[in-house]
Design a protein around this motif. Structure first.
Motif, short mmCIF file in Angstrom:
data_model
loop_
_atom_site.label_atom_id
_atom_site.label_comp_id
_atom_site.label_asym_id
_atom_site.label_seq_id
_atom_site.Cartn_x
_atom_site.Cartn_y
_atom_site.Cartn_z
N GLY A 48 0.82 -1.22 0.00
CA GLY A 48 0.00 0.00 0.00
C GLY A 48 0.85 1.26 0.00
O GLY A 48 0.54 2.22 -0.69
N TRP A 49 1.91 1.25 0.79
CA TRP A 49 2.81 2.40 0.83
C TRP A 49 3.45 2.66 -0.53
O TRP A 49 3.87 3.78 -0.81
CB TRP A 49 3.91 2.19 1.86
N GLN A 50 3.51 1.63 -1.36
CA GLN A 50 4.09 1.78 -2.71
C GLN A 50 3.00 2.01 -3.76
O GLN A 50 3.26 1.93 -4.95
CB GLN A 50 4.91 0.53 -3.05
N GLU A 51 1.78 2.26 -3.27
CA GLU A 51 0.62 2.50 -4.13
C GLU A 51 0.29 1.31 -5.02
O GLU A 51 -0.26 1.46 -6.11
CB GLU A 51 0.78 3.79 -4.92
N ARG A 52 0.59 0.12 -4.55
CA ARG A 52 0.22 -1.12 -5.23
C ARG A 52 -1.04 -1.64 -4.54
O ARG A 52 -1.04 -2.65 -3.84
CB ARG A 52 1.38 -2.11 -5.17
N HIS A 53 -2.11 -0.89 -4.72
CA HIS A 53 -3.32 -1.06 -3.93
C HIS A 53 -4.04 -2.39 -4.12
O HIS A 53 -4.53 -2.96 -3.14
CB HIS A 53 -4.26 0.12 -4.15
N ALA A 54 -4.10 -2.88 -5.33
CA ALA A 54 -4.78 -4.17 -5.56
C ALA A 54 -4.06 -5.29 -4.82
O ALA A 54 -4.69 -6.11 -4.14
CB ALA A 54 -4.88 -4.47 -7.05
N GLY A 55 -2.75 -5.33 -4.91
CA GLY A 55 -1.97 -6.34 -4.20
C GLY A 55 -2.06 -6.17 -2.70
O GLY A 55 -2.13 -7.15 -1.95
N ALA A 56 -2.08 -4.92 -2.26
CA ALA A 56 -2.19 -4.63 -0.83
C ALA A 56 -3.52 -5.16 -0.29
O ALA A 56 -3.56 -5.79 0.77
CB ALA A 56 -2.06 -3.13 -0.58
N ARG A 57 -4.58 -4.90 -1.02
CA ARG A 57 -5.90 -5.38 -0.60
C ARG A 57 -5.94 -6.89 -0.52
O ARG A 57 -6.41 -7.47 0.46
CB ARG A 57 -6.99 -4.86 -1.54
N ARG A 58 -5.41 -7.56 -1.54
CA ARG A 58 -5.40 -9.03 -1.54
C ARG A 58 -4.60 -9.58 -0.37
O ARG A 58 -5.03 -10.52 0.30
CB ARG A 58 -4.84 -9.57 -2.86
N ALA A 59 -3.44 -8.99 -0.10
CA ALA A 59 -2.60 -9.47 0.99
C ALA A 59 -3.28 -9.27 2.34
O ALA A 59 -3.29 -10.18 3.18
CB ALA A 59 -1.25 -8.74 0.97
N ARG A 60 -3.87 -8.14 2.54
CA ARG A 60 -4.52 -7.89 3.83
C ARG A 60 -5.76 -8.75 3.99
O ARG A 60 -6.04 -9.23 5.08
CB ARG A 60 -4.81 -6.40 3.98
N GLU A 61 -6.49 -8.99 2.90
CA GLU A 61 -7.65 -9.89 2.98
C GLU A 61 -7.20 -11.31 3.31
O GLU A 61 -7.85 -12.00 4.10
CB GLU A 61 -8.44 -9.87 1.68
N ARG A 62 -6.10 -11.73 2.73
CA ARG A 62 -5.56 -13.07 3.02
C ARG A 62 -5.15 -13.16 4.48
O ARG A 62 -5.41 -14.16 5.15
CB ARG A 62 -4.38 -13.36 2.10
N GLY A 63 -4.53 -12.11 4.99
CA GLY A 63 -4.15 -12.09 6.39
C GLY A 63 -5.35 -12.16 7.32
O GLY A 63 -5.35 -12.90 8.31
N LEU A 64 -6.39 -11.40 7.00
CA LEU A 64 -7.60 -11.42 7.82
C LEU A 64 -8.27 -12.79 7.78
O LEU A 64 -8.72 -13.30 8.80
CB LEU A 64 -8.58 -10.34 7.36
N ALA A 65 -8.33 -13.40 6.61
CA ALA A 65 -8.92 -14.73 6.49
C ALA A 65 -8.12 -15.75 7.29
O ALA A 65 -8.70 -16.62 7.96
CB ALA A 65 -8.99 -15.14 5.02
N THR A 66 -6.82 -15.65 7.24
CA THR A 66 -5.96 -16.56 7.99
C THR A 66 -6.16 -16.36 9.48
O THR A 66 -6.27 -17.32 10.24
CB THR A 66 -4.49 -16.34 7.61
N ALA A 67 -6.21 -15.11 9.92
CA ALA A 67 -6.38 -14.82 11.34
C ALA A 67 -7.73 -15.35 11.83
O ALA A 67 -7.82 -15.91 12.92
CB ALA A 67 -6.27 -13.32 11.59
N ARG A 68 -8.76 -15.21 11.03
CA ARG A 68 -10.09 -15.70 11.43
C ARG A 68 -10.08 -17.21 11.61
O ARG A 68 -10.74 -17.73 12.49
CB ARG A 68 -11.14 -15.31 10.39
N GLN A 69 -9.35 -17.93 10.78
CA GLN A 69 -9.28 -19.37 10.89
C GLN A 69 -8.55 -19.80 12.16
O GLN A 69 -8.78 -20.90 12.67
CB GLN A 69 -8.55 -19.97 9.68
#
Length: 87
Positions: free
Chosen positions: A60-81
């Motif tokens: 996100g800091w590098q303005e690679r927003h689509a990848g940032a969103r995917r990574a953070r969603e993956r992290g949230l999904a992993t944390a929920r599990q």
């Protein structure tokens, strides 16, 4: 430094390797290096929600927003599990 002052490091040390290097590089402002190491950390251990979070932030800091969103969603999904509620 007292041993209790180092307790915050325990989660970092548990994951080790690329994750620790990635977080250190992120803190130092080396975004390309942090991106490389945190991407490696997510490959080494895809269940490391912290690595996915930090990877998303760095992207996100590098303005690679689509990848940032995917990574953070993956992290949230992993944390929920990993959350086990005794309900």
């Amino acid at each position: 430094m007292k041993a209790a002052g180092l307790l915050w490091l325990c989660p970092l040390l548990a994951w080790g390797g690329a994750f620790v290097r990635g977080v250190e590089l992120k803190a130092a402002g080396d975004l390309p290096g942090a991106t490389r190491e945190l991407a490696a950390a997510t490959r080494e251990n895809p269940r490391n929600a912290e690595a996915w979070y930090h990877y998303g932030v760095v992207l996100g800091w590098q303005e690679r927003h689509a990848g940032a969103r995917r990574a953070r969603e993956r992290g949230l999904a992993t944390a929920r599990q990993d959350i086990h509620l005794g309900v």
